[in-house]
Scaffold this motif. Structure first.
Motif, PDB file in Angstrom:
ATOM      1  N   PRO A  71       1.272  -7.800  -1.487  1.00  0.00           N
ATOM      2  CA  PRO A  71       1.016  -6.219  -2.240  1.00  0.00           C
ATOM      3  C   PRO A  71       2.251  -5.509  -1.968  1.00  0.00           C
ATOM      4  CG  PRO A  71       0.615  -6.425   0.180  1.00  0.00           C
ATOM      5  CD  PRO A  71       0.615  -7.651  -0.663  1.00  0.00           C
ATOM      6  N   SER A  72       1.763  -4.379  -3.480  1.00  0.00           N
ATOM      7  CA  SER A  72       3.130  -3.474  -3.311  1.00  0.00           C
ATOM      8  C   SER A  72       3.503  -2.752  -1.909  1.00  0.00           C
ATOM      9  CB  SER A  72       2.984  -2.765  -4.665  1.00  0.00           C
ATOM     10  OG  SER A  72       1.807  -1.332  -3.857  1.00  0.00           O
ATOM     11  N   LYS A  73       4.715  -2.385  -1.729  1.00  0.00           N
ATOM     12  CA  LYS A  73       4.681  -1.632  -0.737  1.00  0.00           C
ATOM     13  C   LYS A  73       4.065  -0.503  -0.822  1.00  0.00           C
ATOM     14  CE  LYS A  73       9.285   1.523   1.395  1.00  0.00           C
ATOM     15  NZ  LYS A  73       9.995   1.523   1.218  1.00  0.00           N
ATOM     16  N   SER A  74       3.518   0.656  -1.818  1.00  0.00           N
ATOM     17  CA  SER A  74       3.016   1.093  -1.501  1.00  0.00           C
ATOM     18  C   SER A  74       1.579   1.256  -0.991  1.00  0.00           C
ATOM     19  CB  SER A  74       2.915   2.322  -2.879  1.00  0.00           C
ATOM     20  OG  SER A  74       2.206   1.397  -4.099  1.00  0.00           O
ATOM     21  N   MET A  75       0.707  -0.327  -1.399  1.00  0.00           N
ATOM     22  CA  MET A  75      -0.412  -0.478  -1.341  1.00  0.00           C
ATOM     23  C   MET A  75      -0.281  -1.328   0.566  1.00  0.00           C
ATOM     24  SD  MET A  75      -3.372  -0.474  -2.205  1.00  0.00           S
ATOM     25  CE  MET A  75      -4.407  -0.615  -1.460  1.00  0.00           C
ATOM     26  N   ARG A  76       1.258  -1.670   0.766  1.00  0.00           N
ATOM     27  CA  ARG A  76       0.695  -1.817   1.690  1.00  0.00           C
ATOM     28  C   ARG A  76       0.811  -0.212   2.949  1.00  0.00           C
ATOM     29  NH1 ARG A  76       4.785  -5.085   0.071  1.00  0.00           N
ATOM     30  NH2 ARG A  76       6.470  -3.699   1.845  1.00  0.00           N
ATOM     31  N   ASN A  77       1.857   0.059   2.342  1.00  0.00           N
ATOM     32  CA  ASN A  77       1.221   1.823   3.753  1.00  0.00           C
ATOM     33  C   ASN A  77       0.250   2.185   3.129  1.00  0.00           C
ATOM     34  OD1 ASN A  77       4.261   1.733   3.827  1.00  0.00           O
ATOM     35  ND2 ASN A  77       4.848   3.452   1.495  1.00  0.00           N
ATOM     36  N   ILE A  78      -0.788   2.004   2.353  1.00  0.00           N
ATOM     37  CA  ILE A  78      -2.239   2.103   2.416  1.00  0.00           C
ATOM     38  C   ILE A  78      -3.035   1.970   2.935  1.00  0.00           C
ATOM     39  CG2 ILE A  78      -4.503   2.426   0.779  1.00  0.00           C
ATOM     40  CD1 ILE A  78      -2.773   3.687  -1.278  1.00  0.00           C
ATOM     41  N   LEU A  79      -2.906   0.496   3.152  1.00  0.00           N
ATOM     42  CA  LEU A  79      -3.581  -0.329   3.965  1.00  0.00           C
ATOM     43  C   LEU A  79      -3.297  -0.213   5.575  1.00  0.00           C
ATOM     44  CD1 LEU A  79      -2.928  -3.397   1.754  1.00  0.00           C
ATOM     45  CD2 LEU A  79      -5.164  -2.495   1.919  1.00  0.00           C
ATOM     46  N   ASN A  80      -1.795   0.025   6.012  1.00  0.00           N
ATOM     47  CA  ASN A  80      -1.441   0.531   7.155  1.00  0.00           C
ATOM     48  C   ASN A  80      -1.949   1.614   7.282  1.00  0.00           C
ATOM     49  OD1 ASN A  80      -0.241  -2.227   7.094  1.00  0.00           O
ATOM     50  ND2 ASN A  80       1.909  -1.407   6.567  1.00  0.00           N
ATOM     51  N   ARG A  81      -2.486   2.609   7.160  1.00  0.00           N
ATOM     52  CA  ARG A  81      -2.855   3.830   7.471  1.00  0.00           C
ATOM     53  C   ARG A  81      -4.337   3.620   8.037  1.00  0.00           C
ATOM     54  NH1 ARG A  81      -1.760   7.960   2.827  1.00  0.00           N
ATOM     55  NH2 ARG A  81      -2.534   8.864   4.178  1.00  0.00           N
ATOM     56  N   ASN A  82      -5.012   2.384   7.676  1.00  0.00           N
ATOM     57  CA  ASN A  82      -6.509   2.600   7.725  1.00  0.00           C
ATOM     58  C   ASN A  82      -6.839   4.144   7.878  1.00  0.00           C
ATOM     59  OD1 ASN A  82      -6.591   0.525   8.980  1.00  0.00           O
ATOM     60  ND2 ASN A  82      -5.187   0.826  10.613  1.00  0.00           N
ATOM     61  N   LEU A  83      -7.264   3.884   6.367  1.00  0.00           N
ATOM     62  CA  LEU A  83      -8.485   5.276   6.131  1.00  0.00           C
ATOM     63  C   LEU A  83      -9.784   4.983   5.946  1.00  0.00           C
ATOM     64  CD1 LEU A  83      -5.497   6.480   3.090  1.00  0.00           C
ATOM     65  CD2 LEU A  83      -5.932   7.123   5.776  1.00  0.00           C
ATOM     66  N   PHE A  84      -9.597   3.639   5.138  1.00  0.00           N
ATOM     67  CA  PHE A  84     -10.942   3.064   5.079  1.00  0.00           C
ATOM     68  C   PHE A  84     -11.487   1.878   6.037  1.00  0.00           C
ATOM     69  CE2 PHE A  84      -9.191   4.611   1.401  1.00  0.00           C
ATOM     70  CZ  PHE A  84      -9.957   5.360   0.806  1.00  0.00           C
ATOM     71  N   GLN A  85     -13.298   1.677   6.020  1.00  0.00           N
ATOM     72  CA  GLN A  85     -13.122   0.544   6.843  1.00  0.00           C
ATOM     73  C   GLN A  85     -13.942  -0.328   5.832  1.00  0.00           C
ATOM     74  OE1 GLN A  85     -14.576   3.766   7.788  1.00  0.00           O
ATOM     75  NE2 GLN A  85     -12.949   4.266   9.078  1.00  0.00           N
ATOM     76  N   VAL A  86     -13.545  -1.786   6.090  1.00  0.00           N
ATOM     77  CA  VAL A  86     -14.087  -2.536   5.065  1.00  0.00           C
ATOM     78  C   VAL A  86     -14.855  -3.647   5.361  1.00  0.00           C
ATOM     79  CG1 VAL A  86     -13.747  -4.627   3.256  1.00  0.00           C
ATOM     80  CG2 VAL A  86     -11.824  -2.034   3.528  1.00  0.00           C
ATOM     81  N   THR A  87     -16.083  -4.013   4.584  1.00  0.00           N
ATOM     82  CA  THR A  87     -17.099  -4.358   5.237  1.00  0.00           C
ATOM     83  C   THR A  87     -17.490  -5.926   3.894  1.00  0.00           C
ATOM     84  OG1 THR A  87     -18.883  -3.634   4.738  1.00  0.00           O
ATOM     85  CG2 THR A  87     -18.540  -3.455   6.741  1.00  0.00           C
TER      86      THR A  87
END
Length: 215
Positions: A71-87
């Motif tokens: 993933p891109s750096k910007s996408m990694r930042n979004i994923l690492n912020r845990n803004l969402f829950q994924v099922t």
């Protein structure tokens, strides 16, 4: 020459006979049996409401190889912020219904007709169609669905009600496919959004080799 399929005979011609447009055939039936055979043979349906059932096997094919994906750096930042829950695969019908309703730029209607929705829901009940759900504060805000062939996941559609929700679904799916040893995420046909997410084009002949290896 685009084949015309008899709805009473469950059969697809070889993808090698596909028209340069990417269309393999028209006709047949939109049932779970037809869809199951289609994906097993490298074919998928794509048409708008009011049009005849149209089956595609494009060359090249848009794919992601999970083992090679970063993933891109910007996408990694979004994923690492845990803004969402994924099922995974917990609310398939809600996901496909959202995908059916969402407005898409440059598209007059939906290509997920009511018959198509019911056929994919039947495939979900059979364990073949699966979904990814993205939640925020207990509300479903994004997701995607597709067909799980056991070594290739054929992505069909995704939706997002808030910024980045569908991107998170896409990346979390790839992460899971990588962990589970899948060969490919099939994204079907090129579009700029998929290219920005990291999908690339692969010759149809190479895609078919991946498909055959898993049988």
């Amino acid at each position: 020459m685009i084949a015309i399929l008899d709805p009473t005979i469950l059969h697809f011609p070889s993808v090698e006979t596909t028209h340069p447009s990417g269309i393999l055939a028209i006709g047949g039936a939109l049932t779970a049996d037809w869809l199951r055979l289609a994906y097993q043979q490298g074919v998928f349906p794509w048409f708008e409401d009011g049009e005849p059932i149209t089956w595609w096997a494009p060359n090249p094919r848009m794919v992601v190889i999970p083992a090679d994906f970063k993933p891109s750096k910007s996408m990694r930042n979004i994923l690492n912020r845990n803004l969402f829950q994924v099922t995974f695969n917990t609310n398939f019908e809600a996901v496909i219904q959202h995908c059916q309703r969402v407005k898409r730029q440059g598209q007059n209607g939906t290509w997920i007709t009511d018959d198509m929705l019911e056929a994919y829901c039947e495939l979900h009940r059979q364990g073949l169609a699966k979904s990814v759900e993205v939640w925020q504060d207990g509300t479903l805000v994004g997701g995607l669905y597709g067909i799980d062939l056991g070594h290739i996941f054929c992505g069909e559609s995704m939706f997002s009600l808030v910024s980045n929700a569908s991107k998170v679904a896409f990346h979390r799916l790839i992460q899971k496919l990588k962990e589970d040893g899948y060969s490919l995420l099939d994204c079907q046909v090129y579009n700029p959004h998929l290219a920005l997410l990291g999908a690339t084009e692969m010759p149809r002949s190479e895609y078919m080799q991946y498909l055959i290896k898993g049988k």
